[in-house]
Design an enzyme around this catalytic site. Structure first.
Site, short mmCIF file in Angstrom:
data_model
loop_
_atom_site.label_atom_id
_atom_site.label_comp_id
_atom_site.label_asym_id
_atom_site.label_seq_id
_atom_site.Cartn_x
_atom_site.Cartn_y
_atom_site.Cartn_z
N LYS A 123 102.17 -18.93 56.90
CA LYS A 123 101.75 -20.31 57.12
C LYS A 123 100.41 -20.56 56.45
O LYS A 123 99.51 -19.72 56.52
CB LYS A 123 101.67 -20.59 58.62
CG LYS A 123 103.04 -20.54 59.31
CD LYS A 123 102.95 -20.85 60.78
CE LYS A 123 104.33 -20.84 61.43
NZ LYS A 123 104.28 -21.12 62.88
N HIS A 176 100.27 -13.44 62.36
CA HIS A 176 99.81 -14.38 63.38
C HIS A 176 98.31 -14.62 63.23
O HIS A 176 97.55 -13.66 63.14
CB HIS A 176 100.08 -13.83 64.79
CG HIS A 176 101.52 -13.88 65.19
ND1 HIS A 176 102.05 -13.10 66.19
CD2 HIS A 176 102.55 -14.64 64.72
CE1 HIS A 176 103.34 -13.36 66.32
NE2 HIS A 176 103.67 -14.28 65.44
N HIS A 227 115.55 -15.71 63.58
CA HIS A 227 114.33 -14.91 63.74
C HIS A 227 114.52 -13.71 64.67
O HIS A 227 113.54 -13.08 65.08
CB HIS A 227 113.19 -15.78 64.26
CG HIS A 227 112.58 -16.65 63.19
ND1 HIS A 227 112.22 -16.18 61.95
CD2 HIS A 227 112.29 -17.98 63.18
CE1 HIS A 227 111.72 -17.17 61.23
NE2 HIS A 227 111.75 -18.27 61.94
N ARG A 273 112.96 -10.55 63.34
CA ARG A 273 111.49 -10.61 63.43
C ARG A 273 111.05 -10.27 64.86
O ARG A 273 110.13 -9.47 65.07
CB ARG A 273 111.00 -12.00 63.03
CG ARG A 273 109.49 -12.25 63.21
CD ARG A 273 109.15 -13.60 62.61
NE ARG A 273 107.82 -14.09 62.97
CZ ARG A 273 106.69 -13.76 62.33
NH1 ARG A 273 106.72 -12.89 61.33
NH2 ARG A 273 105.52 -14.27 62.69
N TYR A 303 105.01 -10.84 73.02
CA TYR A 303 105.94 -9.72 72.89
C TYR A 303 105.66 -8.62 73.90
O TYR A 303 106.53 -7.80 74.16
CB TYR A 303 105.89 -9.15 71.47
CG TYR A 303 106.45 -10.10 70.44
CD1 TYR A 303 107.83 -10.29 70.31
CD2 TYR A 303 105.62 -10.85 69.61
CE1 TYR A 303 108.35 -11.17 69.38
CE2 TYR A 303 106.13 -11.74 68.69
CZ TYR A 303 107.50 -11.89 68.58
OH TYR A 303 108.00 -12.78 67.66
N ARG A 345 109.16 -13.87 58.52
CA ARG A 345 109.90 -15.08 58.88
C ARG A 345 110.98 -15.29 57.82
O ARG A 345 110.84 -14.88 56.67
CB ARG A 345 108.98 -16.30 58.91
CG ARG A 345 107.81 -16.19 59.90
CD ARG A 345 106.88 -17.38 59.75
NE ARG A 345 105.76 -17.32 60.69
CZ ARG A 345 104.58 -16.74 60.42
NH1 ARG A 345 104.37 -16.19 59.23
NH2 ARG A 345 103.62 -16.73 61.33
#
Length: 303
Positions: A176, A273, A247, A250, A282, A152
């Site tokens: 995150k 993730h 992004h 990415r 995706y 990211r």
């Protein structure tokens, strides 16, 4: 009322490990809600307390957002912030009822991430090479690292010098919730990063104690906004201005990895993730690749 919001935001940072960006988004959403709540309560002569803000008031707030033409995705986000906030207030026994109970979020179609082709990525990455300014080596390293790792933008700008091992060809980043992951990078990205560190970074550095990998002209850590401006300029030069967002590299990384045969679990780990369902979006972008593979492999599909 806004003191309760600050307490909630501190709880998110300390107890939940939320990022500064998430805290800022929640702050903006909840302060908007507090202003609306204050007007509601004033109109009916009630005290400005969250406990006096009821379900009907919450529905009025959502209707107000709709009438002001907020995008559905924005309304969903603002409602999610409110639900999280009032859940906290219930736990803290600051309110007796949750005004967001049984209020469903508007349905929103999940947009497919915007990926560009391998050829377009190559064209974008070639743009800094054409320039002679010292910053061009920094920019090349940033673009190569984004595409090499699928990081990211926020993860990239938070990198410190020690987080990239150019000899081993890997980068350590924090996603995150400050979850650490190690991601391999291809040799060209490692070489571009080493070249920037060895030849350019010290020319930008003003303070020897600064650990940030990517610096701006003031010698400070590059910001998300700064990186986005840089990326937009190269996208424009490559004729991709309408197709590139912060992004995009990415999303392209994930799509190209799956097209190249990487398994979904590996791509999940590389992207950081928490849930594989997030990565599965995706797979919708690889349908052309699957169709070609089917047509070339199935005996009854061959022409």
């Amino acid at each position: 009322m806004k003191t309760d919001i600050e307490n909630f935001l501190n709880y998110l940072m300390v107890e939940k490990g939320f990022s500064g960006n998430t805290k800022e988004a929640y702050h903006n959403d909840l302060c908007q809600l507090a202003d609306f709540a204050g007007n509601c309560l004033s109109n009916r002569g009630a005290q400005h307390l969250w406990d006096n803000f009821n379900r009907q008031d919450m529905l009025s707030y959502l209707l107000d957002l709709k009438e002001r033409k907020y995008a559905v995705t924005t309304v969903v986000r603002k409602l999610a912030a409110a639900k999280s906030f009032f859940g906290f207030m219930i736990e803290e026994k600051k309110v007796r009822q949750n005004p967001t109970d049984n209020i469903e979020s508007p349905k929103v179609g999940k947009p497919l991430p915007g990926a560009i082709s391998v050829g377009q990525v190559k064209l974008l990455l070639e743009q800094p090479v054409k320039l002679s300014a010292p910053e061009a080596k920094r920019d090349r390293a940033m673009l190569e690292l984004l595409y090499a790792s699928g990081m990211r933008v926020s993860e990239l700008i938070n990198l410190n010098v020690e987080d990239v091992d150019c000899d081993e060809g890997q980068v350590r980043c924090f996603g995150k919730g400050q979850k650490e992951r190690i991601v391999p990078i291809y040799p060209q990205a490692a070489r571009a990063t080493a070249e920037y560190v060895n030849e350019v970074r010290h020319r930008l550095q003003r303070d020897e104690s600064e650990k940030a990998l990517f610096l701006n002209r003031r010698g400070e850590r590059l910001t998300r906004q700064g990186l986005w401006q840089i990326l937009k300029e190269y996208a424009r030069a490559a004729g991709l201005a309408d197709q590139v967002t912060p992004h995009t590299l990415r999303h392209s990384f994930a799509t190209h990895m799956l097209n190249g045969g990487a398994d979904l679990r590996s791509v999940q780990e590389l992207l950081g993730h928490a849930n594989i369902s997030t990565t599965q979006i995706y797979t919708h972008l690889t349908s052309d690749h699957i169709r070609r593979a089917y047509d070339s492999a199935h005996p009854r599909a061959k022409k």
